[in-house]
Write a protein that holds these residues in place. Structure first.
Motif, PDB file in Angstrom:
ATOM      1  N   UNK A   1       0.810  -1.211   0.000  1.00 49.49           N
ATOM      2  CA  UNK A   1       0.000   0.000   0.000  1.00 49.49           C
ATOM      3  C   UNK A   1       0.842   1.260   0.000  1.00 49.49           C
ATOM      4  N   UNK A   2       1.928   1.260   0.779  1.00 51.75           N
ATOM      5  CA  UNK A   2       2.794   2.436   0.864  1.00 51.75           C
ATOM      6  C   UNK A   2       3.530   2.699  -0.442  1.00 51.75           C
TER       7      UNK A   2
ATOM      8  N   UNK B   1      -1.660   2.878 -12.021  1.00 53.96           N
ATOM      9  CA  UNK B   1      -3.045   2.545 -12.325  1.00 53.96           C
ATOM     10  C   UNK B   1      -3.606   1.595 -11.279  1.00 53.96           C
ATOM     11  N   UNK B   2      -4.919   1.486 -11.248  1.00 56.96           N
ATOM     12  CA  UNK B   2      -5.559   0.553 -10.331  1.00 56.96           C
ATOM     13  C   UNK B   2      -5.177  -0.882 -10.692  1.00 56.96           C
ATOM     14  N   UNK B   3      -4.925  -1.140 -11.968  1.00 60.12           N
ATOM     15  CA  UNK B   3      -4.482  -2.471 -12.376  1.00 60.12           C
ATOM     16  C   UNK B   3      -3.151  -2.833 -11.747  1.00 60.12           C
ATOM     17  N   UNK B   4      -2.233  -1.856 -11.685  1.00 59.58           N
ATOM     18  CA  UNK B   4      -0.944  -2.087 -11.039  1.00 59.58           C
ATOM     19  C   UNK B   4      -1.115  -2.291  -9.536  1.00 59.58           C
ATOM     20  N   UNK B   5      -2.072  -1.567  -8.958  1.00 62.46           N
ATOM     21  CA  UNK B   5      -2.348  -1.730  -7.533  1.00 62.46           C
ATOM     22  C   UNK B   5      -2.884  -3.128  -7.240  1.00 62.46           C
ATOM     23  N   UNK B   6      -3.778  -3.612  -8.097  1.00 62.59           N
ATOM     24  CA  UNK B   6      -4.308  -4.969  -7.945  1.00 62.59           C
ATOM     25  C   UNK B   6      -3.174  -5.985  -7.977  1.00 62.59           C
ATOM     26  N   UNK B   7      -2.273  -5.824  -8.946  1.00 61.57           N
ATOM     27  CA  UNK B   7      -1.145  -6.751  -9.064  1.00 61.57           C
ATOM     28  C   UNK B   7      -0.310  -6.767  -7.786  1.00 61.57           C
ATOM     29  N   UNK B   8      -0.033  -5.587  -7.233  1.00 57.02           N
ATOM     30  CA  UNK B   8       0.819  -5.505  -6.047  1.00 57.02           C
ATOM     31  C   UNK B   8       0.157  -6.154  -4.838  1.00 57.02           C
ATOM     32  N   UNK B   9      -1.142  -5.939  -4.661  1.00 52.32           N
ATOM     33  CA  UNK B   9      -1.812  -6.508  -3.497  1.00 52.32           C
ATOM     34  C   UNK B   9      -1.951  -8.026  -3.610  1.00 52.32           C
ATOM     35  N   UNK B  10      -2.292  -8.507  -4.783  1.00 55.69           N
ATOM     36  CA  UNK B  10      -2.386  -9.961  -4.955  1.00 55.69           C
ATOM     37  C   UNK B  10      -1.005 -10.590  -4.789  1.00 55.69           C
TER      38      UNK B  10
END
Length: 208
Positions: free
Chosen positions: A87-88, A94-103
């Motif tokens: 998260x930090x 993009x939100x797609x990159x955020x999804x990748x990082x969290x998964x």
């Protein structure tokens, strides 16, 4: 079952020697738990593996439940840390990159020690742990904060608190079952990829 106040350390180690001994006991406890399972876990066996007396163990851990609770706290604190780091790291993109990082953070967390994770998740029953930071709440809050940062990229009718709740449980359940119990690496990769696509569609209405 031990009461809530019995599942914390009897006293906190202060001196370097006592800190080291508590760490050695915890490491030995993990070994015993993985070798013998929850059913075969005893403080006597832990003390033997750690090379300390049972009396020394009981100076800090009042019961085997306390020892298991400490192991569980430490393990899931590592998972929470990975989510917080993900998260930090998300200030742009993009939100797609955020999804990748969290998964990917969830995958990394479940791979820290899959055998231990499986035991802690399925063999211990419901220990009433005393924790400063509840795993579910802290991770869902992190996801909600990220979604708020990407609000302009989300579909207009998305309710962010609900989305954080649903996506957390979807990722946790899917990754947990896939990595802890599955033995097909190719299928695991497909499932993780489809999970990311599903979340992008849910958040934005697009798989891009």
């Amino acid at each position: 079952m031990a009461k809530k106040d019995q599942l914390s350390l009897k006293k906190q180690p202060v001196q370097q020697r006592s800190v080291f001994m508590v760490d050695v006991i915890k490491q030995a406890a993990v070994r015993v738990l993985k070798d013998r399972g929850a059913a075969g876990f005893t403080t006597y066996m832990v003390a033997e593996v750690a090379g300390v007396s049972v009396g020394s163990l009981y100076q800090y851990f009042g019961s085997k439940e306390t020892l298991i609770a400490e192991i569980k706290r430490d393990h899931f604190a590592q998972l929470r840390g990975l989510f917080r780091q993900a998260g930090e790291a998300l200030s742009t993109g993009t939100i797609g990159e955020a999804v990748d990082k969290f998964v990917d953070a969830s995958v990394e967390g479940h791979l820290i020690d899959p055998q231990l994770h499986r035991i802690l998740s399925s063999e211990l029953g419901d220990f009433d742990l005393v924790e400063d930071d509840k795993s579910d709440d802290s991770i869902k809050n992190a996801i909600e904060s990220v979604l708020l940062n990407y609000r302009e990229q989300l579909r207009n009718d998305l309710h962010i608190p609900t989305a954080a709740h649903l996506s957390y449980h979807l990722v946790e359940k899917t990754v947990h079952d896939t990595l802890i119990y599955a033995d097909d690496a190719d299928n695991t990769e497909r499932i993780i990829s489809e999970l990311k696509t599903m979340l992008r569609l849910y958040f934005t209405g697009s798989a891009d």
